[in-house]
Design a protein around this motif. Structure first.
Motif, PDB file in Angstrom:
ATOM      1  N   SER A 178       0.994  -1.289   0.076  1.00  0.00           N
ATOM      2  CA  SER A 178       0.018  -0.063   0.054  1.00  0.00           C
ATOM      3  C   SER A 178       0.599   1.189  -0.032  1.00  0.00           C
ATOM      4  O   SER A 178       0.733   2.082  -0.976  1.00  0.00           O
ATOM      5  CB  SER A 178      -0.941   0.088   0.921  1.00  0.00           C
ATOM      6  OG  SER A 178      -1.450   1.215   1.253  1.00  0.00           O
ATOM      7  N   ILE A 179       1.750   1.319   0.755  1.00  0.00           N
ATOM      8  CA  ILE A 179       2.888   2.614   0.677  1.00  0.00           C
ATOM      9  C   ILE A 179       3.655   2.763  -0.554  1.00  0.00           C
ATOM     10  O   ILE A 179       3.744   3.673  -0.964  1.00  0.00           O
ATOM     11  CB  ILE A 179       3.749   2.263   2.064  1.00  0.00           C
ATOM     12  CG1 ILE A 179       3.152   2.399   3.457  1.00  0.00           C
ATOM     13  CG2 ILE A 179       4.842   3.445   1.929  1.00  0.00           C
ATOM     14  CD1 ILE A 179       2.486   3.597   3.742  1.00  0.00           C
ATOM     15  N   LEU A 180       3.644   1.328  -1.150  1.00  0.00           N
ATOM     16  CA  LEU A 180       4.443   1.605  -2.448  1.00  0.00           C
ATOM     17  C   LEU A 180       3.669   2.132  -3.259  1.00  0.00           C
ATOM     18  O   LEU A 180       4.059   2.873  -4.111  1.00  0.00           O
ATOM     19  CB  LEU A 180       5.095   0.099  -2.697  1.00  0.00           C
ATOM     20  CG  LEU A 180       5.752   0.123  -4.233  1.00  0.00           C
ATOM     21  CD1 LEU A 180       7.027   0.885  -4.106  1.00  0.00           C
ATOM     22  CD2 LEU A 180       6.243  -1.432  -4.491  1.00  0.00           C
ATOM     23  N   TYR A 181       2.382   1.618  -3.304  1.00  0.00           N
ATOM     24  CA  TYR A 181       1.484   2.233  -4.424  1.00  0.00           C
ATOM     25  C   TYR A 181       1.234   3.814  -4.308  1.00  0.00           C
ATOM     26  O   TYR A 181       1.180   4.416  -5.113  1.00  0.00           O
ATOM     27  CB  TYR A 181       0.247   1.644  -4.458  1.00  0.00           C
ATOM     28  CG  TYR A 181       0.354   0.042  -4.748  1.00  0.00           C
ATOM     29  CD1 TYR A 181       0.983  -0.268  -5.993  1.00  0.00           C
ATOM     30  CD2 TYR A 181      -0.563  -0.815  -4.440  1.00  0.00           C
ATOM     31  CE1 TYR A 181       1.045  -1.499  -6.386  1.00  0.00           C
ATOM     32  CE2 TYR A 181      -0.487  -2.364  -4.874  1.00  0.00           C
ATOM     33  CZ  TYR A 181       0.297  -2.528  -5.943  1.00  0.00           C
ATOM     34  OH  TYR A 181       0.424  -3.830  -6.260  1.00  0.00           O
ATOM     35  N   GLN A 182       1.061   4.327  -2.826  1.00  0.00           N
ATOM     36  CA  GLN A 182       0.752   5.662  -2.464  1.00  0.00           C
ATOM     37  C   GLN A 182       2.139   6.337  -3.167  1.00  0.00           C
ATOM     38  O   GLN A 182       1.949   7.398  -3.274  1.00  0.00           O
ATOM     39  CB  GLN A 182       0.693   5.778  -1.013  1.00  0.00           C
ATOM     40  CG  GLN A 182      -0.432   5.199  -0.545  1.00  0.00           C
ATOM     41  CD  GLN A 182      -0.308   5.635   0.997  1.00  0.00           C
ATOM     42  OE1 GLN A 182      -0.200   6.808   1.409  1.00  0.00           O
ATOM     43  NE2 GLN A 182      -0.952   4.336   1.934  1.00  0.00           N
ATOM     44  N   SER A 183       3.126   5.867  -3.150  1.00  0.00           N
ATOM     45  CA  SER A 183       4.408   6.736  -3.761  1.00  0.00           C
ATOM     46  C   SER A 183       4.442   6.427  -5.062  1.00  0.00           C
ATOM     47  O   SER A 183       4.690   7.436  -5.954  1.00  0.00           O
ATOM     48  CB  SER A 183       5.971   6.105  -3.053  1.00  0.00           C
ATOM     49  OG  SER A 183       5.675   6.093  -1.730  1.00  0.00           O
ATOM     50  N   ALA A 184       4.053   5.237  -5.831  1.00  0.00           N
ATOM     51  CA  ALA A 184       4.226   5.198  -7.021  1.00  0.00           C
ATOM     52  C   ALA A 184       3.272   5.737  -8.180  1.00  0.00           C
ATOM     53  O   ALA A 184       3.437   6.441  -9.028  1.00  0.00           O
ATOM     54  CB  ALA A 184       4.024   3.710  -7.689  1.00  0.00           C
ATOM     55  N   ILE A 185       1.941   6.104  -7.500  1.00  0.00           N
ATOM     56  CA  ILE A 185       0.904   6.670  -8.488  1.00  0.00           C
ATOM     57  C   ILE A 185       1.443   8.303  -8.545  1.00  0.00           C
ATOM     58  O   ILE A 185       1.327   8.606  -9.622  1.00  0.00           O
ATOM     59  CB  ILE A 185      -0.321   6.480  -7.971  1.00  0.00           C
ATOM     60  CG1 ILE A 185      -0.906   4.979  -7.920  1.00  0.00           C
ATOM     61  CG2 ILE A 185      -1.524   7.445  -8.370  1.00  0.00           C
ATOM     62  CD1 ILE A 185      -2.247   4.915  -6.988  1.00  0.00           C
ATOM     63  N   PRO A 186       1.653   8.958  -7.595  1.00  0.00           N
ATOM     64  CA  PRO A 186       2.079  10.302  -7.957  1.00  0.00           C
ATOM     65  C   PRO A 186       3.333  10.494  -8.420  1.00  0.00           C
ATOM     66  O   PRO A 186       3.580  11.450  -9.399  1.00  0.00           O
ATOM     67  CB  PRO A 186       2.292  10.995  -6.387  1.00  0.00           C
ATOM     68  CG  PRO A 186       1.421  10.208  -5.327  1.00  0.00           C
ATOM     69  CD  PRO A 186       1.472   8.788  -6.121  1.00  0.00           C
TER      70      PRO A 186
END
Length: 764
Positions: A688-696
């Motif tokens: 989840s943390i990785l996706y939160q960083s990857a999308i922006p």
């Protein structure tokens, strides 16, 4: 009261202030470094000009004259500055950095050269310097701590050598040449591109702990503070954090300027003491950072309703408007458009207009990215649990995620634009040398001013050097129509048949033959010669030159005319070519030697062994590598500065992103504890943390590419170059930006795992 909150409130308050101070301090350190760079480069230039030996030339020997021979060399790709000295009187000048002139056979070296000579890496170089080291060159005689320099004393240095100068002092008062319009444009854009991410990161750092701060302000509203008072309390808290950031930044700067490894890695040696920030610029930084902290805080609170019973921001936020965000890049384009093709004929740019237009375009990235992230995440659908957690978090508040990526986006956009500009103008600063690296890889010249025996000795030493496949040597002198002050002159070049075929297109050749290079237009008015003509070998020039009788020689009547050709080093010859037996021995007493050398690429250290052999037979010989292209030194320096600045900015961005990530995790530790208490797996939260960083990051890099290409197109239009995109450079910069974010995310996982404990729900 706000400043008091920054330093009180227990561990929570100090942690928040410390993170803000570190984030601001990293930006301040880079700002101080940037303000110090012009002064550091100026100090390097001043020391280089102070030791210049070309300004104080003298015609005759005197009590205050010094003979100085140029003995530059290179070792394993590193340039070494060398000078051979002989005093002609008791008042001879002393080079800067030396206490006294070295005696015959003595050598004074720079600390870096002394370290190299004392190491295993410098083993071959020791053979080149058969001198006794008696001292070190002081800092004021070097342009940087890593510069390789030596001075050697000699009692046999000849005054009539072309490699020798007679001077009465050191120094050069001629002002440095100004940058042309295109290089100036590169420098201006480079400074903007490197400083904009710093400003973005400082603005992000002063907003650390924003959600918790707003909840404290709501409590103040409950006890009677009005809305205006709470905003100024928040501004006071940010002001205190920025002041601590100034102190941290000064500390980071003082620590960071000590090692010079980063600059040395790009062949830019700088003394730490040279990195002394300009006082006016340092004062400007000290005033601008706190003012920016207050302004950013007040701007951030403009859409937050802090009420006595809570913060309205926790409800569904109002969708961001895009119209005013588009005004910023449009204004930047409007400023840059009038200067299209202004530099096509090396005209002048309005520097302020260039800076303002570039800043507005890059600021447009920071303004558009929050809107873009919000618009995209609100349209994202369902998926696996980590994806849902990440998307929902971004939907509830995407501003912090967008602000975290703003620095990367601005840096990538600016780097893409600069790469496009570099690619567009490099043809103006990289030119063909005419050197043929297939025929030879090295060239040597020796102004031995000696006879054919010495020429043969030098030629034999080079040919016998390990790693040399072949070497073609040509001995040269001048021939004129009379012995003194000839009305016309040309060259006489002596060599064997194989060597002469490198200078002209000769079919038949045997020892004793002579050739005349076919006449061609010469801007220097070379004398035209013919078979059977009477000439004087090595005539005297000028009223102070030696007027002894020179060697008369009649060009053989059988001399054949042949078309000339450039030698491997790109020089074209004229005049007469002769084999050794065709010239009387008396005419070979004062020759200069040129040699083209083929190197075996498989032989280790072949180039340094050639330089060692040349130094043994003639310390003033010049040995250099051949290259098909030659690059402007100033253009190379600007590119080096860009590489160094980019490396430092990326390191700063990575450190600041890590601090930002830790702050986000600190604010969400209770939320993470709740999820863990309900049975959420650690891998789910990590993804989840990785996706939160990857999308922006993905959205920010897409916006950065579009902005960078647009800015690059405008800059190319300003210098009158066609639109070209450096696709490989763009991919590299985009990959580096994404890699920095992924690395920071990976480094944040250990703290994340420590926070994933149910006992994090405990409170007091």
């Amino acid at each position: 009261m706000g400043a008091g909150f920054a330093v009180t409130g227990g561990r929570e308050g100090w942690t928040r202030t410390l993170l803000t101070a570190i984030g601001v301090g990293l930006g301040v350190a880079l700002l101080l470094l940037t303000t110090a760079i012009p002064g550091a480069l100026g100090a390097r230039d001043d020391r280089g000009r102070a030791r210049d030996e070309h300004a104080g030339r003298a015609a005759e020997a005197g009590a205050n004259t010094l003979l100085i021979g140029m003995a530059d060399t290179a070792y394993k790709g590193e340039d070494i500055r060398g000078r051979i000295l002989r005093a002609e009187g008791p008042d001879a000048p002393i080079p800067p950095g030396l206490r006294k002139l070295p005696g015959p056979g003595e050598m004074v070296v720079s600390p870096a050269l002394a370290e190299l000579l004392g190491s295993d890496r410098g083993r071959l170089l020791k053979e080149r310097f058969p001198y006794r080291t008696v001292g070190r060159i002081g800092d004021h005689g070097l342009i940087g701590p890593d510069e390789l320099v030596y001075y050697v004393g000699s009692d046999a240095l000849a005054a009539d050598s072309m490699s020798t100068l007679r001077i009465t002092g050191f120094g050069n008062s001629i002002p440095a040449e100004k940058l042309d319009a295109r290089l100036l444009l590169l420098v201006l854009v480079m400074f903007v591109v490197l400083l904009m991410p710093v400003a973005v990161l400082i603005a992000t750092a002063v907003r650390f702990g924003g959600e918790r701060r707003d909840r404290r302000l709501a409590a103040l509203r409950l006890v009677g503070a009005d809305s205006r008072t709470t905003r100024w309390i928040a501004a006071g808290e940010a002001l205190a954090g920025s002041l601590f950031g100034l102190l941290f930044g000064l500390g980071f700067f003082l620590i960071g300027r000590q090692p010079t490894d980063v600059a040395a890695a790009f062949d830019l040696s700088i003394f730490p003491s040279d990195l002394d920030p300009s006082v006016p610029l340092a004062v400007l930084v000290a005033l601008a950072v706190p003012a920016a902290a207050v302004a950013v805080t007040l701007f951030a609170l403009r859409s937050v309703a802090i009420e006595p019973l809570g913060v309205v921001r926790t409800s569904t936020p109002i969708r961001r408007r895009v119209w005013w965000r588009l005004l910023l890049p449009l204004a930047g384009v409007a400023l840059l458009f009038p200067m299209i093709r202004r530099g096509a004929d090396r005209g002048e740019f309005n520097e302020l207009q260039v800076v303002a237009g570039t800043v507005l375009l890059l600021v447009g990235v920071t303004a558009l990215l929050p809107w873009l992230v919000e618009a995209v995440v609100f349209r994202l659908g369902a998926g696996r649990v980590p994806w849902q957690l990440a998307v929902r978090r971004l939907q509830l508040g995407s501003g912090l995620a967008a602000r975290s990526v703003n620095g990367i986006a601005v840096a990538v956009a600016g780097a893409i634009a600069l790469q496009m500009l570099f690619l567009g103008v490099d043809q103006d600063y990289v030119k063909e040398t005419g050197q043929d690296t297939e025929r030879a890889q090295m060239s040597m010249s020796s102004d031995v001013r000696a006879g054919s025996d010495k020429v043969a000795e030098i030629t034999r030493a080079i040919r016998e050097s390990k790693g040399v496949r072949s070497a073609f040597g040509y001995a040269s002198t001048r021939i004129g129509d009379r012995a003194a002050d000839p009305g016309g002159s040309t060259s006489l070049t002596i060599g064997n048949c194989d060597a002469l075929r490198e200078l002209a297109r000769i079919d038949r050749c045997a020892d004793g033959d002579t050739f005349i290079i076919e006449a061609r237009a010469s801007p220097f008015g070379e004398m035209q010669v013919a078979p059977g003509q009477q000439v004087i070998v090595d005539p005297s020039y000028g009223p102070n030159s030696e007027r002894s009788a020179r060697t008369p020689w009649r060009i053989p009547a059988a001399a054949a005319a042949v078309p000339g050709r450039a030698d491997p080093s790109g020089r074209s010859y004229d005049g007469v070519l002769a084999t050794p037996s065709a010239v009387p021995e008396a005419a070979t007493k004062r020759l200069t030697l040129s040699m083209d050398i083929q190197i075996d690429p498989a032989a280790p250290d072949a180039r340094d062994l050639v330089r060692n052999a040349a130094a043994r037979v003639d310390p003033l010989s010049s040995v250099y590598d051949l290259s098909s292209t030659e690059e402007s030194r100033r253009f190379a320096n600007v590119r080096t500065a860009l590489f160094i600045g980019t490396a430092v900015v990326l390191a700063l961005i990575g450190a600041s992103l890590l601090v930002t990530m830790l702050e986000q995790l600190r604010e969400r530790r209770k939320l993470l504890s709740v999820l863990v208490a309900f049975g959420t797996r650690r891998s789910t939260l990590s993804w989840s943390i990785l996706y939160q960083s990857a999308i922006p990051v993905v959205l920010g890099l897409m916006l950065a590419v579009a902005t960078g290409v647009g800015l690059g197109a405008a800059l190319l239009g300003m210098v009158g170059r066609p639109f070209t995109v450096d696709w490989s450079g763009m991919a590299a910069m985009t990959g580096i930006g994404a890699g920095v974010v992924l690395l920071v995310t990976a480094l944040s996982l250990p703290p994340l795992w420590r926070l994933m404990r149910p006992d994090g729900l405990r409170t007091e």
